[in-house]
Enzyme design. Structure first.
Site, PDB file in Angstrom:
ATOM      1  N   HIS A 171      27.705 -11.538  68.715  1.00 29.09           N
ATOM      2  CA  HIS A 171      27.083 -11.261  70.167  1.00 29.09           C
ATOM      3  C   HIS A 171      27.419 -11.022  71.168  1.00 29.09           C
ATOM      4  CE1 HIS A 171      23.959  -9.834  67.170  1.00 29.09           C
ATOM      5  NE2 HIS A 171      22.939  -9.141  68.258  1.00 29.09           N
ATOM      6  N   SER A 224      22.688   3.824  64.682  1.00 26.91           N
ATOM      7  CA  SER A 224      24.042   4.409  64.048  1.00 26.91           C
ATOM      8  C   SER A 224      24.605   4.972  65.425  1.00 26.91           C
ATOM      9  CB  SER A 224      23.167   6.075  63.606  1.00 26.91           C
ATOM     10  OG  SER A 224      22.430   5.832  63.005  1.00 26.91           O
ATOM     11  N   GLU A 225      25.565   3.457  64.849  1.00 26.67           N
ATOM     12  CA  GLU A 225      26.188   3.623  66.061  1.00 26.67           C
ATOM     13  C   GLU A 225      27.326   4.713  67.248  1.00 26.67           C
ATOM     14  OE1 GLU A 225      25.410   0.543  64.913  1.00 26.67           O
ATOM     15  OE2 GLU A 225      24.149  -0.103  66.673  1.00 26.67           O
ATOM     16  N   GLU A 249      20.087   2.653  71.411  1.00 22.89           N
ATOM     17  CA  GLU A 249      19.165   2.170  70.546  1.00 22.89           C
ATOM     18  C   GLU A 249      17.822   1.069  72.023  1.00 22.89           C
ATOM     19  OE1 GLU A 249      21.082  -0.651  67.996  1.00 22.89           O
ATOM     20  OE2 GLU A 249      22.005   1.486  67.104  1.00 22.89           O
ATOM     21  N   ALA A 265      29.328  -5.425  72.823  1.00 22.29           N
ATOM     22  CA  ALA A 265      30.496  -4.720  73.019  1.00 22.29           C
ATOM     23  C   ALA A 265      30.659  -4.698  71.813  1.00 22.29           C
ATOM     24  CB  ALA A 265      31.958  -5.543  73.902  1.00 22.29           C
TER      25      ALA A 265
HETATM   26  C1  LIG Z   1      25.060  -2.862  64.837  1.00 24.55           C
HETATM   27  C2  LIG Z   1      24.225  -3.621  65.816  1.00 24.55           C
HETATM   28  N1  LIG Z   1      23.341  -2.726  66.382  1.00 24.55           N
HETATM   29  C3  LIG Z   1      21.922  -3.216  66.842  1.00 24.55           C
HETATM   30  C4  LIG Z   1      21.565  -4.507  66.676  1.00 24.55           C
HETATM   31  C5  LIG Z   1      20.629  -5.284  67.817  1.00 24.55           C
HETATM   32  N2  LIG Z   1      19.848  -5.621  66.445  1.00 24.55           N
HETATM   33  C6  LIG Z   1      19.828  -6.150  66.149  1.00 24.55           C
HETATM   34  S1  LIG Z   1      18.313  -6.864  65.059  1.00 24.55           S
HETATM   35  C7  LIG Z   1      17.593  -4.809  65.524  1.00 24.55           C
HETATM   36  C8  LIG Z   1      17.109  -3.953  64.535  1.00 24.55           C
HETATM   37  C9  LIG Z   1      17.463  -4.081  62.986  1.00 24.55           C
HETATM   38  O1  LIG Z   1      16.071  -3.441  61.964  1.00 24.55           O
HETATM   39  P1  LIG Z   1      15.712  -3.812  61.305  1.00 24.55           P
HETATM   40  O2  LIG Z   1      17.294  -3.407  60.176  1.00 24.55           O
HETATM   41  O3  LIG Z   1      14.895  -3.043  60.762  1.00 24.55           O
HETATM   42  O4  LIG Z   1      15.889  -5.289  60.625  1.00 24.55           O
HETATM   43  P2  LIG Z   1      13.919  -6.358  60.813  1.00 24.55           P
HETATM   44  O5  LIG Z   1      14.935  -6.496  62.376  1.00 24.55           O
HETATM   45  O6  LIG Z   1      13.425  -4.985  60.990  1.00 24.55           O
HETATM   46  O7  LIG Z   1      14.358  -6.991  59.896  1.00 24.55           O
HETATM   47  C10 LIG Z   1      18.397  -4.134  65.589  1.00 24.55           C
HETATM   48  C11 LIG Z   1      18.792  -2.850  66.716  1.00 24.55           C
HETATM   49  C12 LIG Z   1      22.644  -5.409  66.274  1.00 24.55           C
HETATM   50  N3  LIG Z   1      22.573  -6.569  65.897  1.00 24.55           N
HETATM   51  N4  LIG Z   1      23.521  -4.483  65.256  1.00 24.55           N
END
Ligand SMILES: Cc1ncc(C[n+]2csc(CCOP(=O)(O)OP(=O)(O)O)c2C)c(N)n1
Ligand SMILES: Cc1ncc(C[n+]2csc(CCOP(=O)(O)OP(=O)(O)O)c2C)c(N)n1
Ligand SMILES: [Mg+2]
Ligand SMILES: [Mg+2]
Lengths: 333, 339, 333, 339
Positions: free
Chosen positions: B145, B75-76, B34, B100
């Site tokens: 986190h 999509s881990e 990502e 992690a």
């Molecule tokens: C399982 C997981 N993967 C990646 C992340 C890192 N991360 C935090 S917010 C985010 C984006 C989320 O996007 P969206 O679902 O569109 O929500 P928005 O921030 O736009 O409200 C990511 C990749 C995470 N917190 N949890």
């Protein structure tokens, strides 16, 4: 988008090839079921009998450099992808000469030299792997494809959603083949799956979703061919659902009480192998040719059983070997 | 007299350089995850605006393009599984799973698929997959986190586990990991990302399974993992002032584990403290304590002391987080209770 | 299936309520962003500014016995579900009087007494939880519903697929609300998601998929009302996608270089709060009434900040507390 | 003289009875999982034809119906996550995840959600969730249907871990688990399902965190986990014949762990062997070795010996599987090396 083919002279070889594959699977499986009852085969076995048209029809469009991933019900996929019957049988018997040196067994047969990346005892486990194999092909720039076989039950695993989306946005050369035999163990697809056709889920990803008739191997073959051509041309993935029929219980020994005799009879009425045999005879293929084939294949299966039974069990001292890939010298030696 | 000017890099840049050099050396190395590019598909100035959560991958996309450096959807399970499949099919994928803790979503792919594939298939599978993750407490990033999880991956046969503590090691160990044919979990501690250290420009590799003695000593052995190496060194300094000579060992990889170096040290010092910022039960601290005791019992004057996080998830608030990971004072105390 | 409502006398209170909720969120968020820059707020904060219409429009259809699950961008959901501003702010500051006693912080605010089952820092983490809360309601036989809020990025997590299927086959009273703000961190939905409308994925589950306009809170409110009524009536889940707009970076401190100034300007043009204000004024609501509300809410937010700042930090000795639920006596004491 | 006839049940039926009695006692207890009913939606004779992979749940559907006993699609993350949400919303779900290995698919829900919820939300969440899984080698079920994984769950703060070894314990511990307000992982060893033991008919509970001394002895302490308790007892019998008196302890729960009983035993015997059929690193065997050594160093005449599976996934073929889990001979050998 495609038509069921008739048996013409020009494709006689192809159709005979499909028949041969299906018959090999049928005979192999019948023998495994029989030998399983003797107690000589360890663990669990899940029979593919009745579903042969799926593996045969799809894999006839592939070559050794294409990849497949398979399921707990994987013998048919292995055979259709060209795995050696002896080495397969030895694996099922847990012997050192098995494809996986007896470490894997029926649910974990793999043959990387044939692009067969493994049967998988995690339901849905092969879906992401095939996606990755398709990615490898795309990165390298070849026109090889990857096929994920999985059941109707597996279609409710989240990894299918993730993989279809990934394959769609990257236009990966992957064919997702859902073998819908109506049941996941005892659970009907009509109960567990929110839509009648798994193929309709393709709508959620903007990719083609196709339903093929598993009682007609030519239908499966044609549908798969279109999807494989699409993938090789760089146009991306297809979700192909084949309506198919599990003749036996979920695993050998399953009392199968969630179906009644009438249902089982009806199910067995949809025998793609019988239908193809009839069509071949109708088309003028001499019966003795088909019988000769059966005799030959029966002998090959018997030979495989002999081979398996005479292969040694792995040495207990090796229980800790192969956890990590061995240095290449040793592997090649 | 010419003075050799040694180049310094942060750990995050060292890791980036390792990926770049691996990609230069071998076209089968790809990077995905990502936001490893950022602004995917936007083009121009808006693209390549992230380079991962910490910028490690930012040099890659301009050099290697969209075919080999790929942003993934969130999509881990799907993209880690695709990494496993791509590795089985001959690529050397380096997959960024960000934190992690997020490997939880891909745990089936790592445990049931990647870790078992070589064994289950009788050795025919080679799986040159590297999963990079950030870990550790210290940023008030809270319970989802901050986890370390390396104990869990160390429990799994078939996975290698790497926990660098310096930029130098991070580069050499990552290059080695990428070219290893087994799946490797590569843990980068958040608190170590920024500090700089000497890192040679040319590619080099550090073998997995070789510990490093960070400070020689004779009275006690302190084993530190990742960010705890620094704390162990600080504690050693304080102990030295009080007259105790501590040897500090950084195992660098937990699987394989360099038992020999640990036993040799304890044979000399007679006591050991293991510092691990994970919860205690079934931790790497416990593993090291158990295996060292088994192999060096007669040298030990006292039980191996584990200095770990409490048996709790990582708290958000600084007042609790500050006492969550082992402190220098806690390490010094532990050493003193041994005396 | 639904129409955008006009501001009539009869629903004046509802619309004013929506305005009040949205304005509370806006003011709260602006203040959090400001205080975050002072360094006094630990960790990360993700601002909901621009998206207020989603939480407000949906939650106006819920009461305390209904459940919601939220995201890393969760302050708006908390406020719309009735969480106390003081206790929220104290949580964001990591203090003992916070809703989670400072253990959770911005990304983990929860208030079970309000049916607010938690913000969630795992993207997609709340989706299955809301499904389970809906299950609990169904098992108990009540007519309470559960709402899962999640982003466009989260829509690519497999758990959404699994949850939609489960909710569909069990007709669970769950509303899945996708807040599509076009980005997941820096990654555009147009890149990462294989279809333009997440709502169209409802087709794969045989459930309604609805798109609402996040710039118009009345549209969100009406769409959510229909879905909530459907759920309360036992007719099952709905996937509601709201096209919305993230005015600020992904988190405070995000340089936001994947968008340019023009885009940000355009995004801010879709301000549901401004539009509703204009509509209220048009409909004859006196400006001073709205200004008085703002003054009052600003004071409430300031009070919350004061409260938070004067609340103590948790005692370090308690670092190991609350890992397991405490015996009920102690909790109630 | 009246002879009390004691009822015997298999472990699988004991577990079934515990679920039934919990459901009778509390309407908030529900059961769900793949094929826990069987033939779902088929009606008549075709319905309730499974009762789970081993028949544990077969009595429930006729008594409690489709609202409280639910077959799920194959969606481990989804239905375990739904169990977490339902527990947060006040139910007491008992979720059947079939095999421990399948928890890999739901690991995020267990680790990031269930295990952290109480802590992260400052104690307001009560999460009375029980996850039942089958585990263990011995059926040639191969690498993806044989793992134990309890070490991993023991590493996670916030989860309780239960490993019954007898039908009696299984019933009492499962009732306790269901009514515990924390998430519990309940491990049922495949090889223990069939053998019968005395199980009282009325409901009873066994507290979590209380070990059981299965055999008293004075020369060595053998700790066995789940199916390894039986092997430890067999080894003790052989040892007795050779003149060594072994005490056999069954911890019954790994989290919480009854350290007191373990330390008391070693204080008496001076030596300990831990028998665990998991791979060794960061295992429960390592944890017990570490924590007992820390707390009983002065009593120990030798290092705590871990007798574990090799560092390998579980092999399919019987010739390897037979030597995978610790054998009675290996336990006896380990005891003899201590002497
Ligand atoms: C399982 C997981 N993967 C990646 C992340 C890192 N991360 C935090 S917010 C985010 C984006 C989320 O996007 P969206 O679902 O569109 O929500 P928005 O921030 O736009 O409200 C990511 C990749 C995470 N917190 N949890
Ligand atoms: C992740 C996972 N969950 C559950 C199981 C147990 N299981 C084995 S096969 C099966 C049914 C699979 O159904 P389907 O996908 O339709 O394939 P079929 O058996 O019909 O070919 C189940 C539930 C498993 N092996 N893996
Ligand atoms: Mg099926
Ligand atoms: Mg978004």
């Amino acid at each position: 988008m495609r038509e069921t083919q008739v048996v013409t002279e020009i494709e006689r070889d192809t159709v005979l090839g499909l028949f041969r594959t299906m018959l090999t699977i049928r005979l192999f499986e019948q023998r495994v079921a029989k030998e399983f009852r003797t107690g000589e085969i360890p663990g669990f076995v899940h029979m593919y009998i009745g579903e042969e048209a799926v593996a045969a029809g799809v894999c006839a469009n592939l070559d050794d450099a294409d990849y497949i991933t398979s399921t707990h019900r994987g013998h048919g996929h292995c055979i259709a992808k060209g795995c050696d019957l002896r080495a397969m049988m030895a694996e099922i018997y847990g012997r050192e000469d098995g494809l996986c040196k007896g470490r894997g067994g029926s649910m974990h047969i793999a043959d990387f030299s044939r692009g067969m990346l493994g049967a998988n005892a995690i339901v849905g486990g092969g879906i992401a792997l095939a996606t990755g194999a398709g990615l490898a092909s795309q990165v390298r720039g070849g026109d090889h494809v990857a096929v994920a076989f999985f059941g109707d039950g597996a279609a409710n695993q989240g990894v299918l959603h993730e993989s279809l989306n990934l394959a769609a946005i990257w236009k990966l050369p992957v064919l997702y083949v859902c073998e819908n035999n109506g049941f996941a163990e005892s659970t009907p697809a009509s109960y567990a799956t929110s839509v009648p056709d798994v193929a309709s889920r393709a709508l959620a990803y903007g990719i083609p979703g196709v339903v093929a008739d598993g009682a007609d191997v030519r239908d499966v073959y044609s549908a798969a061919r279109a999807a494989v051509e699409r993938a090789r041309a760089g146009e991306g993935p297809t979700l192909l659902e084949v309506k198919t029929y599990r003749f036996r219980g979920h695993f050998e020994g399953d009392p199968d009480r969630y179906r009644d005799d009438d249902e089982r009879r009806l199910t067995r009425g949809n025998d793609a192998l019988e239908r193809l045999r009839a069509a071949l005879l109708d088309a003028g293929v001499p019966e003795r040719e088909l019988e000769a084939m059966r005799t030959e294949l029966e002998a090959a299966v018997s030979d495989a059983v002999e081979f398996a039974r005479s292969s040694p069990f792995p040495d207990p001292a090796d229980v800790g070997r192969f956890v990590y890939p061995e240095p290449l010298e040793r592997v090649e030696a | 007299m010419a003075v050799a000017v040694e180049r310094t890099l942060s750990l995050v840049d060292a890791v980036g350089e390792a990926m770049r050099q691996a990609m230069e050396a071998d076209p089968s190395v790809i990077v995905m995850g990502e936001d490893v590019v950022g602004g995917a598909g936007r083009g121009g100035e808006k693209e390549n605006t992230m380079g991962g959560s910490f910028g490690a991958t930012k040099s890659l996309y301009p050099l290697f393009g969209a075919n080999r450096v790929r942003d993934t959807p969130i999509s881990e399970a799907g993209f880690v599984g695709a990494g496993v499949g791509a590795a089985a099919a001959g690529l050397r994928p380096v997959v960024d799973v960000m934190w992690a803790d997020f490997t939880g979503l891909a745990f089936d792919q790592i445990y049931n698929q990647a870790s078992k594939m070589s064994y289950m298939f009788g050795g025919q599978a080679r799986l040159p997959l590297t999963l990079r993750v950030a870990m550790g407490s210290g940023l008030s990033a809270a319970a989802q986190h901050s986890g370390t999880l390396y104990a869990i991956y160390t429990h799994l046969p078939g996975i290698k586990v790497v926990v660098p503590s310096t930029p130098y090691d991070a580069k050499g160990l990552l290059l080695e990991s990428i070219f290893d044919d087994a799946p490797v979990m590569f843990f980068e501690h958040l608190k170590l990302y920024v500090a700089k250290g000497v890192v040679p420009e040319e590619p080099y590799r550090i073998p997995l399974g070789v510990a490093e003695v960070r400070r020689a000593g004779s009275d006690v052995t302190i084993v530190g993992i990742a960010a705890m190496v620094g704390r162990a060194l600080e504690a050693a300094e304080l102990l030295a002032q009080a007259g105790t000579s501590a040897e500090v060992i950084d195992p660098r990889t937990l699987s394989p584990l360099d038992l020999e170096t640990l036993v040799a040290s304890v044979a000399k010092t007679g006591t050991m403290v293991v510092v691990d910022e994970s919860p205690p039960r079934c931790s790497v601290a416990s593993e090291i304590a158990a295996v060292v005791t088994e192999n060096a019992f007669d040298f030990l004057n006292a039980p191996v002391r584990r200095v770990t996080a409490p048996d709790a998830p990582v708290p958000f608030t600084p007042s609790l987080e500050e006492v969550y990971a082992p402190t220098v004072a806690a390490i010094v105390d532990a050493v003193n209770t041994l005396a």
